[in-house]
Design a protein around this motif. Structure first.
Motif, PDB file in Angstrom:
ATOM      1  N   PHE A 147       0.683  -1.167  -0.067  1.00  0.00           N
ATOM      2  CA  PHE A 147       0.082  -0.057  -0.100  1.00  0.00           C
ATOM      3  C   PHE A 147       0.738   1.240  -0.015  1.00  0.00           C
ATOM      4  O   PHE A 147       1.839   1.478   0.780  1.00  0.00           O
ATOM      5  CB  PHE A 147      -0.964   0.022   1.171  1.00  0.00           C
ATOM      6  CG  PHE A 147      -2.074  -0.924   1.070  1.00  0.00           C
ATOM      7  CD1 PHE A 147      -2.886  -1.039   0.024  1.00  0.00           C
ATOM      8  CD2 PHE A 147      -2.293  -2.159   2.125  1.00  0.00           C
ATOM      9  CE1 PHE A 147      -3.683  -1.855   0.033  1.00  0.00           C
ATOM     10  CE2 PHE A 147      -3.331  -3.024   1.980  1.00  0.00           C
ATOM     11  CZ  PHE A 147      -4.129  -2.920   1.098  1.00  0.00           C
ATOM     12  N   ASP A 148       0.531   2.084  -0.715  1.00  0.00           N
ATOM     13  CA  ASP A 148       1.339   3.386  -0.943  1.00  0.00           C
ATOM     14  C   ASP A 148       1.069   4.375   0.394  1.00  0.00           C
ATOM     15  O   ASP A 148      -0.036   4.775   0.858  1.00  0.00           O
ATOM     16  CB  ASP A 148       0.672   4.229  -2.318  1.00  0.00           C
ATOM     17  CG  ASP A 148       1.505   5.443  -2.361  1.00  0.00           C
ATOM     18  OD1 ASP A 148       2.546   5.513  -2.174  1.00  0.00           O
ATOM     19  OD2 ASP A 148       1.070   6.149  -3.042  1.00  0.00           O
ATOM     20  N   ARG A 149       2.266   4.729   0.778  1.00  0.00           N
ATOM     21  CA  ARG A 149       2.258   5.586   1.961  1.00  0.00           C
ATOM     22  C   ARG A 149       2.852   7.184   1.529  1.00  0.00           C
ATOM     23  O   ARG A 149       3.192   7.996   2.212  1.00  0.00           O
ATOM     24  CB  ARG A 149       3.329   5.163   2.892  1.00  0.00           C
ATOM     25  CG  ARG A 149       2.799   3.988   3.634  1.00  0.00           C
ATOM     26  CD  ARG A 149       3.743   3.458   4.793  1.00  0.00           C
ATOM     27  NE  ARG A 149       4.047   4.445   5.745  1.00  0.00           N
ATOM     28  CZ  ARG A 149       4.685   4.032   6.709  1.00  0.00           C
ATOM     29  NH1 ARG A 149       5.264   2.958   7.152  1.00  0.00           N
ATOM     30  NH2 ARG A 149       5.029   5.058   7.795  1.00  0.00           N
ATOM     31  N   ASP A 163      -7.616   1.254  -5.708  1.00  0.00           N
ATOM     32  CA  ASP A 163      -8.121   1.506  -4.391  1.00  0.00           C
ATOM     33  C   ASP A 163      -8.422   0.491  -3.384  1.00  0.00           C
ATOM     34  O   ASP A 163      -9.562   0.068  -3.907  1.00  0.00           O
ATOM     35  CB  ASP A 163      -8.648   2.939  -3.994  1.00  0.00           C
ATOM     36  CG  ASP A 163      -7.773   4.170  -4.754  1.00  0.00           C
ATOM     37  OD1 ASP A 163      -6.595   4.175  -4.277  1.00  0.00           O
ATOM     38  OD2 ASP A 163      -8.504   4.996  -5.147  1.00  0.00           O
ATOM     39  N   VAL A 198       2.110  -0.344   7.370  1.00  0.00           N
ATOM     40  CA  VAL A 198       1.280   0.613   6.575  1.00  0.00           C
ATOM     41  C   VAL A 198      -0.164   0.624   7.146  1.00  0.00           C
ATOM     42  O   VAL A 198      -0.522   1.685   6.987  1.00  0.00           O
ATOM     43  CB  VAL A 198       1.540  -0.010   5.118  1.00  0.00           C
ATOM     44  CG1 VAL A 198       0.723  -1.221   4.852  1.00  0.00           C
ATOM     45  CG2 VAL A 198       0.884   0.891   4.333  1.00  0.00           C
ATOM     46  N   TYR A 199      -0.438  -0.491   7.626  1.00  0.00           N
ATOM     47  CA  TYR A 199      -1.903  -0.451   8.291  1.00  0.00           C
ATOM     48  C   TYR A 199      -2.151   0.655   9.312  1.00  0.00           C
ATOM     49  O   TYR A 199      -2.908   1.236   9.569  1.00  0.00           O
ATOM     50  CB  TYR A 199      -2.483  -1.960   8.729  1.00  0.00           C
ATOM     51  CG  TYR A 199      -2.381  -2.877   7.539  1.00  0.00           C
ATOM     52  CD1 TYR A 199      -3.438  -2.714   6.238  1.00  0.00           C
ATOM     53  CD2 TYR A 199      -1.477  -4.098   7.507  1.00  0.00           C
ATOM     54  CE1 TYR A 199      -3.287  -3.553   5.264  1.00  0.00           C
ATOM     55  CE2 TYR A 199      -1.672  -4.953   6.495  1.00  0.00           C
ATOM     56  CZ  TYR A 199      -2.372  -4.829   5.324  1.00  0.00           C
ATOM     57  OH  TYR A 199      -2.628  -5.483   4.350  1.00  0.00           O
ATOM     58  N   LEU A 202      -2.207   4.009   8.255  1.00  0.00           N
ATOM     59  CA  LEU A 202      -3.429   4.567   7.827  1.00  0.00           C
ATOM     60  C   LEU A 202      -4.219   4.928   8.765  1.00  0.00           C
ATOM     61  O   LEU A 202      -5.236   5.700   8.867  1.00  0.00           O
ATOM     62  CB  LEU A 202      -3.999   3.279   6.788  1.00  0.00           C
ATOM     63  CG  LEU A 202      -3.017   3.412   5.496  1.00  0.00           C
ATOM     64  CD1 LEU A 202      -3.517   1.892   4.843  1.00  0.00           C
ATOM     65  CD2 LEU A 202      -3.263   4.502   4.616  1.00  0.00           C
ATOM     66  N   ALA A 266      -6.786   2.768   0.889  1.00  0.00           N
ATOM     67  CA  ALA A 266      -5.443   2.410   0.666  1.00  0.00           C
ATOM     68  C   ALA A 266      -5.213   2.323  -0.965  1.00  0.00           C
ATOM     69  O   ALA A 266      -5.879   1.607  -1.420  1.00  0.00           O
ATOM     70  CB  ALA A 266      -4.773   1.395   1.523  1.00  0.00           C
ATOM     71  N   SER A 267      -4.128   2.895  -1.399  1.00  0.00           N
ATOM     72  CA  SER A 267      -3.838   2.610  -2.759  1.00  0.00           C
ATOM     73  C   SER A 267      -2.924   1.598  -2.831  1.00  0.00           C
ATOM     74  O   SER A 267      -1.800   1.681  -2.510  1.00  0.00           O
ATOM     75  CB  SER A 267      -3.105   4.033  -3.649  1.00  0.00           C
ATOM     76  OG  SER A 267      -4.063   4.922  -3.558  1.00  0.00           O
TER      77      SER A 267
END
Length: 307
Positions: A147-149, A163, A198-199, A202, A266-267
């Protein structure tokens, strides 16, 4: 600076311990120390500070780390490019991804890709987002699905796939009511991944962007599947990718609650290293991934809604 010295140097940085680093690179500790000393003599600087607490890089060592990763990655890239030109390169590609993406998004596509390209060897590594980025830097994986940050790195190319929505979940027996606002959630107990994942990023960002204090984390887990099970048992709320809750929802032990405000998403992206010569097998995999992936459809989700 030969590749073996650089691999040893990076192993010491990863482990912050000479004994564990020596075991990774299959050296006696005395031989490892000799390699580090030779490297320090070559660059003319001390690379590590040693203490009872462990081994940490000096400022000079921290600078060399980035170059060592680049040198080793370029070394592997050169070997692959020459092998491809000579027609002797192994037709294989190594993917890295998060646990949930591997199980719910990549598995069907990889099975189809393997069926259509039986001569291509596939390797799949599952890890956390930070671990995947490190593996991409080191060249131990060819492509990462994560997922992109929003972090930019000129060494990598990034392509958005779709997405993936995040959903607020509670245990099916908790009788939790739909929250009226994010502020109402700020005191609710949550189960989440550790800081750096990453989760978790987000989760924190969803509250920070609304200028609301983040809820208390009562339990941290390193697996989304584990978080879903903990939520189902009544440990607290969770904010997880929708694609991760399908199996739990079929047992009616998870309920999705409406998110107050714009639902977070999330992307999902794929990332790979910039190369002077792109291996044909990697080009093929990138092309098929772009063609096959699409956002989840509502019909793909079997959640009962509360409220």
């Amino acid at each position: 600076m030969n590749p073996r010295q650089l691999k040893t140097f990076l192993a010491v940085i990863r482990h912050e311990n000479l004994t564990r680093a020596a075991a990774e690179v299959n050296l006696a500790q005395s031989s490892l120390s000799d390699q580090i000393q030779m490297l320090e003599e070559e660059v003319g600087a001390e690379l590590f500070l040693r203490s009872r607490q462990g081994v940490v890089p000096t400022p000079a060592g921290a600078v060399l780390k980035a170059y060592a990763e680049e040198i080793l990655a370029l070394n592997e890239e050169a070997k692959a490019a020459v092998g491809a030109a000579a027609g002797s390169a192994e037709q294989s590609v190594t993917l890295g991804t998060l646990e949930t993406i591997a199980a719910e998004r990549l598995a069907p596509w990889l099975a189809l890709f393997r069926k259509e390209n039986p001569n291509v060897g596939l390797k799949l590594k599952v890890g956390g987002s930070g671990e995947l980025l490190a593996q991409l830097q080191q060249g131990s994986i060819d492509i990462a699905f994560t997922f992109d940050r929003g972090q930019q790195d000129e060494r990598f190319l990034t392509r958005r796939i779709c997405d993936e929505p995040l959903v607020l979940i509670a245990g099916g027996d908790s009788q939790a009511r739909p929250p009226e606002s994010l502020a109402a959630l700020s005191t609710a107990p949550f189960v989440a991944t550790e800081t750096g994942c990453v989760y978790r990023h987000l989760f924190d960002a969803a509250f920070a962007e609304a200028h609301v204090a983040a809820p208390p984390i009562v339990t941290e887990a390193d697996s989304i599947a584990t978080i879903v099970r903990l939520v189902a048992s009544g440990a607290g709320f969770g904010l997880v990718p929708r694609l991760a809750v399908g199996p739990a929802a079929t047992r009616s032990n998870i309920v999705e609650l409406p998110w107050p405000g714009k639902p977070p998403a999330a992307s999902l992206v794929m990332m790979w290293r910039r190369r002077r010569v792109q291996p044909p097998v990697l080009t093929l995999l990138l092309q098929t991934a772009s063609e096959e992936f699409s956002p989840l459809r509502p019909a793909d989700v079997r959640l009962r809604h509360a409220g």
